[in-house]
Design a protein around this motif. Sequence first.
Motif, PDB file in Angstrom:
ATOM      1  N   UNK A 161      62.392  37.268  55.270  1.00 27.01           N
ATOM      2  CA  UNK A 161      61.119  37.808  55.760  1.00 27.01           C
ATOM      3  C   UNK A 161      60.038  37.083  54.975  1.00 27.01           C
ATOM      4  N   UNK A 162      59.311  36.211  55.660  1.00 28.06           N
ATOM      5  CA  UNK A 162      58.347  35.349  54.973  1.00 28.06           C
ATOM      6  C   UNK A 162      56.933  35.742  55.355  1.00 28.06           C
ATOM      7  N   UNK A 163      56.363  36.650  54.582  1.00 27.79           N
ATOM      8  CA  UNK A 163      55.034  37.164  54.894  1.00 27.79           C
ATOM      9  C   UNK A 163      54.115  37.191  53.672  1.00 27.79           C
ATOM     10  N   UNK A 164      54.143  36.113  52.842  1.00 32.35           N
ATOM     11  CA  UNK A 164      53.151  36.091  51.771  1.00 32.35           C
ATOM     12  C   UNK A 164      51.752  36.027  52.365  1.00 32.35           C
ATOM     13  N   UNK A 167      45.753  32.061  50.340  1.00 36.69           N
ATOM     14  CA  UNK A 167      44.942  30.897  50.664  1.00 36.69           C
ATOM     15  C   UNK A 167      45.496  29.575  50.154  1.00 36.69           C
ATOM     16  N   UNK A 168      46.429  29.630  49.186  1.00 37.31           N
ATOM     17  CA  UNK A 168      46.956  28.384  48.619  1.00 37.31           C
ATOM     18  C   UNK A 168      48.440  28.254  48.963  1.00 37.31           C
ATOM     19  N   UNK A 169      48.770  27.320  49.816  1.00 31.31           N
ATOM     20  CA  UNK A 169      50.154  27.008  50.214  1.00 31.31           C
ATOM     21  C   UNK A 169      50.854  28.133  50.974  1.00 31.31           C
ATOM     22  N   UNK A 170      50.107  29.134  51.388  1.00 25.88           N
ATOM     23  CA  UNK A 170      50.723  30.238  52.128  1.00 25.88           C
ATOM     24  C   UNK A 170      51.130  29.768  53.520  1.00 25.88           C
ATOM     25  N   UNK A 171      50.197  29.145  54.224  1.00 23.08           N
ATOM     26  CA  UNK A 171      50.478  28.656  55.576  1.00 23.08           C
ATOM     27  C   UNK A 171      51.656  27.677  55.551  1.00 23.08           C
ATOM     28  N   UNK A 172      51.603  26.736  54.603  1.00 25.94           N
ATOM     29  CA  UNK A 172      52.641  25.702  54.525  1.00 25.94           C
ATOM     30  C   UNK A 172      54.012  26.294  54.190  1.00 25.94           C
ATOM     31  N   UNK A 187      55.195  35.831  59.359  1.00 25.06           N
ATOM     32  CA  UNK A 187      53.831  36.040  59.876  1.00 25.06           C
ATOM     33  C   UNK A 187      53.082  34.728  59.681  1.00 25.06           C
ATOM     34  N   UNK A 188      53.014  33.966  60.759  1.00 27.32           N
ATOM     35  CA  UNK A 188      52.394  32.644  60.699  1.00 27.32           C
ATOM     36  C   UNK A 188      50.925  32.761  60.290  1.00 27.32           C
ATOM     37  N   UNK A 189      50.479  31.821  59.451  1.00 24.87           N
ATOM     38  CA  UNK A 189      49.078  31.845  59.025  1.00 24.87           C
ATOM     39  C   UNK A 189      48.931  32.452  57.642  1.00 24.87           C
ATOM     40  N   UNK A 190      47.738  32.936  57.367  1.00 24.19           N
ATOM     41  CA  UNK A 190      47.426  33.414  56.014  1.00 24.19           C
ATOM     42  C   UNK A 190      47.809  34.861  55.762  1.00 24.19           C
TER      43      UNK A 190
ATOM     44  N   UNK B  46      43.894  38.514  53.194  1.00 21.65           N
ATOM     45  CA  UNK B  46      43.465  37.349  53.986  1.00 21.65           C
ATOM     46  C   UNK B  46      42.671  37.796  55.206  1.00 21.65           C
ATOM     47  N   UNK B  47      41.981  38.913  55.066  1.00 24.77           N
ATOM     48  CA  UNK B  47      41.241  39.479  56.195  1.00 24.77           C
ATOM     49  C   UNK B  47      39.758  39.575  55.819  1.00 24.77           C
ATOM     50  N   UNK B  48      38.953  38.728  56.443  1.00 27.09           N
ATOM     51  CA  UNK B  48      37.528  38.681  56.114  1.00 27.09           C
ATOM     52  C   UNK B  48      36.742  39.883  56.651  1.00 27.09           C
ATOM     53  N   UNK B  49      37.399  40.749  57.418  1.00 30.41           N
ATOM     54  CA  UNK B  49      36.731  41.987  57.843  1.00 30.41           C
ATOM     55  C   UNK B  49      36.228  42.795  56.645  1.00 30.41           C
ATOM     56  N   UNK B  50      36.907  42.643  55.500  1.00 29.59           N
ATOM     57  CA  UNK B  50      36.479  43.433  54.332  1.00 29.59           C
ATOM     58  C   UNK B  50      35.101  43.021  53.815  1.00 29.59           C
TER      59      UNK B  50
END
Lengths: 210, 210
Positions: A161-164, A167-172, A187-190, B46-50
Amino acid sequence: MKIELENVKPAQIEARSFEIITEELGDVSLIPGTEPIVKRCIHTSADFDYAQNLCFSEHAVEKALEAIRDGASIVTDTQMGRAGINKKKLLKYGGSVHCFMADEDVAVKAKEDGTTRAVASMDKAASMGERFIFAVGNAPTALVRLYELIREGKLDPHLVIGVPVGFVNVVQSKELIMEAGVPYIVARGRKGGSNIAACIVNAMLYMMEK
Amino acid sequence: MKIELENVKPAQIEARSFEIITEELGDVSLIPGTEPIVKRCIHTSADFDYAQNLCFSEHAVEKALEAIRDGASIVTDTQMGRAGINKKKLLKYGGSVHCFMADEDVAVKAKEDGTTRAVASMDKAASMGERFIFAVGNAPTALVRLYELIREGKLDPHLVIGVPVGFVNVVQSKELIMEAGVPYIVARGRKGGSNIAACIVNAMLYMMEK
């Protein structure tokens, strides 16, 4: 302004919440068999992005449910993740939840290697020779290390389960783990978090009771 | 596709994350003195809504920092919230973190009263006659009960962090607590969570070190 509370009995709050989520999802199409997981992530975050960003490898959920049923344990990268997982339900099948982040040997190893405790935690898990489910909700470095361990043939997880979050290397790190050749829920993305990691595990535990 | 990792040393990851958040916020205006809290909520989710939904009563942060410095303890409504708060830093000033949700007397009281354990937990906190900081990240019923206890003169908190997440009475409970007449930090709307509750506390603890 008059603030009016909706009259919902305590035992009905969760069911009512899932009704609202289902209504608001409307005709968004979800992968069959993943709906309870996607909806629980939305329930945990009130963030409908999870209807779009969750990626599942083929049969990931079925494989994970089978592993849990066979007593698989879970390794997570935060104490919050461990706190959030329903340990009583997991124990019914024989599994438990490990978080090695606060372990003395992990702190020493991380310092020696000039790396994060999250990396050292994954190394510790790999050294145990057990097939785990990994629930990574915080550290992209943990996910990158899992990728390396898998590729080196040192680790064969039931599921990652990869859901970190961040902003740094999370997406990658998430893109990497989807190429590791093991079952994943990502969870793809940030976005993500230890709450999301825990809730994905819990969603599967609750699916097993139905 | 080639996945390239950014080369950031473990100790620099958080600072680099805050740089990115600051860049992406651009010229969004934040209330002076609340920036570290808003940015840490974005860092956690990672949610700018905040950047938009966090509401602070006047001088809420200053009052909370003073209370922490004087040894105030924190009551939270989830074990995850308790797990996430930096207890070591809090203890330096003499405070600790309570979560009464798993207490036997709370379970019994909730059943007797036909209410939630979250409500019974808040009643238990009120009965202790101590001035707490409340960090509510899950149960809107806890927030509603805090409102009632405050209005009945049975509770005088240093601060209420009102960030439950969800779909049933969450929005309303937050509007209520903002009318209770006590210092608050609230994430208006549906969003929040125990991770957000914990990170608001931690943001304040880290502010005190600067």
